[in-house]
Design an enzyme around this catalytic site. Sequence first.
Site, PDB file in Angstrom:
ATOM      1  N   ASN A  91       0.871  -1.171   0.000  1.00 36.02           N
ATOM      2  CA  ASN A  91       0.000   0.000   0.000  1.00 36.02           C
ATOM      3  C   ASN A  91       0.910   1.223   0.000  1.00 36.02           C
ATOM      4  O   ASN A  91       1.503   1.550   1.018  1.00 36.02           O
ATOM      5  CB  ASN A  91      -0.893  -0.036   1.257  1.00 36.02           C
ATOM      6  CG  ASN A  91      -1.708   1.230   1.416  1.00 36.02           C
ATOM      7  OD1 ASN A  91      -1.754   2.067   0.511  1.00 36.02           O
ATOM      8  ND2 ASN A  91      -2.342   1.383   2.564  1.00 36.02           N
ATOM      9  N   LYS A 147       0.197   4.300  -0.357  1.00 31.37           N
ATOM     10  CA  LYS A 147      -0.398   5.509   0.248  1.00 31.37           C
ATOM     11  C   LYS A 147      -0.091   6.740  -0.620  1.00 31.37           C
ATOM     12  O   LYS A 147      -0.009   6.617  -1.834  1.00 31.37           O
ATOM     13  CB  LYS A 147       0.090   5.674   1.698  1.00 31.37           C
ATOM     14  CG  LYS A 147      -0.092   4.385   2.500  1.00 31.37           C
ATOM     15  CD  LYS A 147       0.108   4.553   3.978  1.00 31.37           C
ATOM     16  CE  LYS A 147      -0.072   3.206   4.664  1.00 31.37           C
ATOM     17  NZ  LYS A 147      -0.088   3.310   6.125  1.00 31.37           N
ATOM     18  N   GLU A 187      -5.705  -5.014  10.248  1.00 31.39           N
ATOM     19  CA  GLU A 187      -4.668  -4.009  10.507  1.00 31.39           C
ATOM     20  C   GLU A 187      -4.991  -3.264  11.807  1.00 31.39           C
ATOM     21  O   GLU A 187      -5.751  -2.292  11.788  1.00 31.39           O
ATOM     22  CB  GLU A 187      -4.614  -3.003   9.357  1.00 31.39           C
ATOM     23  CG  GLU A 187      -4.260  -3.614   8.023  1.00 31.39           C
ATOM     24  CD  GLU A 187      -3.658  -2.586   7.074  1.00 31.39           C
ATOM     25  OE1 GLU A 187      -2.522  -2.792   6.639  1.00 31.39           O
ATOM     26  OE2 GLU A 187      -4.308  -1.570   6.802  1.00 31.39           O
TER      27      GLU A 187
END
Length: 251
Positions: free
Chosen positions: A10, A12, A168
Amino acid sequence: MVKKRILAGNWKMNLGPKDAGLLAGQLAKASTRLKKTEIWIAPSALSAQSAAEAAAGSGVKVGAQNVHWQECGAFTGENSAAAARELGLSFAIIGHSERRHIFHEDAEESAKRAAFAAEAGLAVIFCVGETLEERDSGRTNSVLKAQMSPLFKLLGKPYRDNLLVAYEPVWAIGAGRTASVAEIAGAHREIIRLILESSGLGSVPILYGGSVAPDNVESILKIDLVGGCLIGGASLEIKKWEAMLTASESL
Ligand code: PGA
């Protein structure tokens, strides 16, 4: 066919088009030696095209970090699943804790986004996880249930094979602090139990995310109920990828 574990990056709001294309190209090359591991990457929307082009023809899957629940319309700043598909993207992360906590996307909204993404043909990585306060007050399981209940509605649909869950814990994301083996195993067990209870489905892959890095990925992947990892910071550098891929392949 052996079910491969997934290492999903990821990215981001990092890596512009140039750097994203470069790293995606390096990962495409690295993927040729993989037998047990799949590489998935989620660049920012503005870098998705260059990453998708660099990864084209390889085993690397490129996805979106979020998609909206409508195909098009007056939603400034949002991205549609249809556009993601047109770009060649194959999955979307939905309900990431940063979306839930910073941008206030609640369970209901995450469900709408997940449903639309899945209907548009994207695999969905649906993220759940408790805050430290919720864990300390013994509410982890009820939070997981509340966050997952939207997903239950999707589990009866034909595209349920395209659903993954990422556990998560919010307190482990970007914190340099990983949940313990017992905490990960406990949460994954609960997620699997909730899915089974609501749908009878026993095959949804569960990824762990939160400060996964070269030095801990092996011990996390060894946990029985972990189908892979969702990785933020450590997924931005090829050297760290190489180490994590080697660890995954060695198991
Ligand atoms: P991290 O991020 O690996 O940097 O903790 C994980 C995530 O937010 O998906």
